[in-house]
Design a protein around this motif. Structure first.
Motif, PDB file in Angstrom:
ATOM      1  N   GLY A   1       1.727   6.782  -3.638  1.00  0.00           N
ATOM      2  CA  GLY A   1       3.044   7.238  -4.467  1.00  0.00           C
ATOM      3  C   GLY A   1       4.279   6.243  -4.298  1.00  0.00           C
ATOM      4  N   ARG A   2       4.193   5.155  -3.287  1.00  0.00           N
ATOM      5  CA  ARG A   2       5.179   4.368  -2.923  1.00  0.00           C
ATOM      6  C   ARG A   2       4.728   3.071  -3.210  1.00  0.00           C
ATOM      7  NH1 ARG A   2       5.153   7.595   2.557  1.00  0.00           N
ATOM      8  NH2 ARG A   2       6.483   9.299   1.984  1.00  0.00           N
ATOM      9  N   ILE A   3       5.830   2.087  -3.186  1.00  0.00           N
ATOM     10  CA  ILE A   3       5.584   0.500  -3.266  1.00  0.00           C
ATOM     11  C   ILE A   3       5.970  -0.120  -1.968  1.00  0.00           C
ATOM     12  CG2 ILE A   3       6.373  -1.663  -4.452  1.00  0.00           C
ATOM     13  CD1 ILE A   3       7.644   0.303  -6.615  1.00  0.00           C
ATOM     14  N   TRP A   4       4.987  -0.562  -1.244  1.00  0.00           N
ATOM     15  CA  TRP A   4       5.138  -1.347  -0.003  1.00  0.00           C
ATOM     16  C   TRP A   4       4.922  -2.877  -0.064  1.00  0.00           C
ATOM     17  CZ3 TRP A   4       3.830   1.980   4.398  1.00  0.00           C
ATOM     18  CH2 TRP A   4       3.358   2.926   4.201  1.00  0.00           C
ATOM     19  N   PHE A   5       6.059  -3.223   0.625  1.00  0.00           N
ATOM     20  CA  PHE A   5       6.427  -4.914   0.628  1.00  0.00           C
ATOM     21  C   PHE A   5       5.950  -5.339   1.985  1.00  0.00           C
ATOM     22  CE2 PHE A   5       8.858  -3.456  -2.934  1.00  0.00           C
ATOM     23  CZ  PHE A   5       8.899  -4.243  -3.897  1.00  0.00           C
ATOM     24  N   ARG A   6       5.617  -6.657   1.861  1.00  0.00           N
ATOM     25  CA  ARG A   6       5.191  -7.439   3.240  1.00  0.00           C
ATOM     26  C   ARG A   6       5.526  -8.761   2.886  1.00  0.00           C
ATOM     27  NH1 ARG A   6      -0.322  -6.023   5.585  1.00  0.00           N
ATOM     28  NH2 ARG A   6       0.471  -7.372   7.312  1.00  0.00           N
ATOM     29  N   HIS A   7       6.203  -9.704   3.635  1.00  0.00           N
ATOM     30  CA  HIS A   7       6.576 -11.037   3.334  1.00  0.00           C
ATOM     31  C   HIS A   7       5.629 -11.883   3.981  1.00  0.00           C
ATOM     32  CE1 HIS A   7      10.609  -9.095   2.206  1.00  0.00           C
ATOM     33  NE2 HIS A   7      10.008  -9.228   1.141  1.00  0.00           N
ATOM     34  N   PHE A   8       5.108 -12.957   3.227  1.00  0.00           N
ATOM     35  CA  PHE A   8       4.294 -13.938   3.925  1.00  0.00           C
ATOM     36  C   PHE A   8       4.833 -15.264   3.581  1.00  0.00           C
ATOM     37  CE2 PHE A   8       1.664 -10.193   3.240  1.00  0.00           C
ATOM     38  CZ  PHE A   8       0.732 -10.355   4.521  1.00  0.00           C
ATOM     39  N   GLN A   9       4.610 -16.156   4.809  1.00  0.00           N
ATOM     40  CA  GLN A   9       4.777 -17.679   4.429  1.00  0.00           C
ATOM     41  C   GLN A   9       3.506 -18.481   4.818  1.00  0.00           C
ATOM     42  OE1 GLN A   9       7.422 -19.236   7.553  1.00  0.00           O
ATOM     43  NE2 GLN A   9       7.407 -21.166   6.399  1.00  0.00           N
ATOM     44  N   ILE A  10       3.343 -19.429   3.858  1.00  0.00           N
ATOM     45  CA  ILE A  10       2.357 -20.152   4.093  1.00  0.00           C
ATOM     46  C   ILE A  10       2.433 -21.333   4.958  1.00  0.00           C
ATOM     47  CG2 ILE A  10       0.462 -21.723   2.985  1.00  0.00           C
ATOM     48  CD1 ILE A  10       1.035 -20.167   0.238  1.00  0.00           C
TER      49      ILE A  10
ATOM     50  N   LEU B   1       9.618   6.028  -5.121  1.00  0.00           N
ATOM     51  CA  LEU B   1      10.133   6.095  -6.533  1.00  0.00           C
ATOM     52  C   LEU B   1      10.850   7.246  -6.653  1.00  0.00           C
ATOM     53  CD1 LEU B   1      10.362   4.382  -9.245  1.00  0.00           C
ATOM     54  CD2 LEU B   1       7.934   5.361  -9.802  1.00  0.00           C
ATOM     55  N   VAL B   2      12.195   7.351  -7.349  1.00  0.00           N
ATOM     56  CA  VAL B   2      12.847   8.667  -7.517  1.00  0.00           C
ATOM     57  C   VAL B   2      12.886   8.794  -8.917  1.00  0.00           C
ATOM     58  CG1 VAL B   2      14.860   9.918  -7.219  1.00  0.00           C
ATOM     59  CG2 VAL B   2      14.036   8.418  -5.550  1.00  0.00           C
ATOM     60  N   LYS B   3      13.284   8.188  -9.869  1.00  0.00           N
ATOM     61  CA  LYS B   3      13.732   8.095 -11.070  1.00  0.00           C
ATOM     62  C   LYS B   3      13.517   6.908 -11.753  1.00  0.00           C
ATOM     63  CE  LYS B   3      16.721  12.132 -11.864  1.00  0.00           C
ATOM     64  NZ  LYS B   3      17.749  12.570 -12.042  1.00  0.00           N
TER      65      LYS B   3
ATOM     66  N   SER C   1       2.248  -3.788  -3.060  1.00  0.00           N
ATOM     67  CA  SER C   1       1.005  -2.733  -3.263  1.00  0.00           C
ATOM     68  C   SER C   1       1.777  -1.529  -3.344  1.00  0.00           C
ATOM     69  CB  SER C   1       0.064  -3.026  -2.431  1.00  0.00           C
ATOM     70  OG  SER C   1       0.394  -2.328  -1.123  1.00  0.00           O
ATOM     71  N   VAL C   2       0.697  -0.631  -4.272  1.00  0.00           N
ATOM     72  CA  VAL C   2       1.020   0.620  -4.662  1.00  0.00           C
ATOM     73  C   VAL C   2       0.233   1.570  -3.779  1.00  0.00           C
ATOM     74  CG1 VAL C   2       1.690   2.409  -6.096  1.00  0.00           C
ATOM     75  CG2 VAL C   2       2.250   0.091  -6.694  1.00  0.00           C
ATOM     76  N   ALA C   3       0.699   2.364  -3.015  1.00  0.00           N
ATOM     77  CA  ALA C   3      -0.077   3.382  -2.280  1.00  0.00           C
ATOM     78  C   ALA C   3       0.654   4.519  -2.001  1.00  0.00           C
ATOM     79  CB  ALA C   3      -0.863   2.788  -0.867  1.00  0.00           C
TER      80      ALA C   3
END
Length: 116
Positions: free
Chosen positions: A7-16, A50-52, A3-5
């Motif tokens: 000004g950064r991109i946040w990652f989370r890993h899930f398993q079903i 995000l830098v460039k 998700s984007v919040a």
């Protein structure tokens, strides 16, 4: 998941994950309308700032540049400059102290040792 919040991109890993392996329990849960499948967070969370954004893969025309990003080297050099200013202030105070001592010098009294 990302998700984007802020000004950064946040990652989370899930398993079903299926909580049951028994077919009877799966059928029973289906009849009752319950889910046997759930999401479990498995991986490390991480955030990308995000830098460039370049037109090419690793170079080319700059399409976007983050105005809030400050390079680590800039932060480090500013910290060193502050330390340098503190050192210069200490040395200046030391010089002023030496000048004051020389100005307020009391010469040795030639008759000071007479009555000892």
């Amino acid at each position: 998941n990302f998700s984007v919040a802020d000004g950064r991109i946040w990652f989370r890993h899930f398993q079903i994950v299926d909580s049951t392996q028994d077919k009877k329990e799966i059928r029973r849960a289906a009849k009752e309308g319950k889910e046997t499948v759930s999401l479990v967070e498995i991986g490390p969370r991480f955030v990308l700032s995000l830098v460039k954004i370049f037109n090419g893969g690793f170079g080319g025309q700059v399409l976007y540049e983050n105005p809030k990003y400050v390079k680590p080297n800039t932060i480090r050099s500013e910290a060193n400059k502050r330390k340098g200013k503190a050192y210069a202030q200490r040395k200046a105070a030391e010089k002023r102290r030496d000048v004051r001592r020389q100005k307020n010098y009391i010469p040795k009294d030639p008759l000071g040792d007479v009555f000892k």
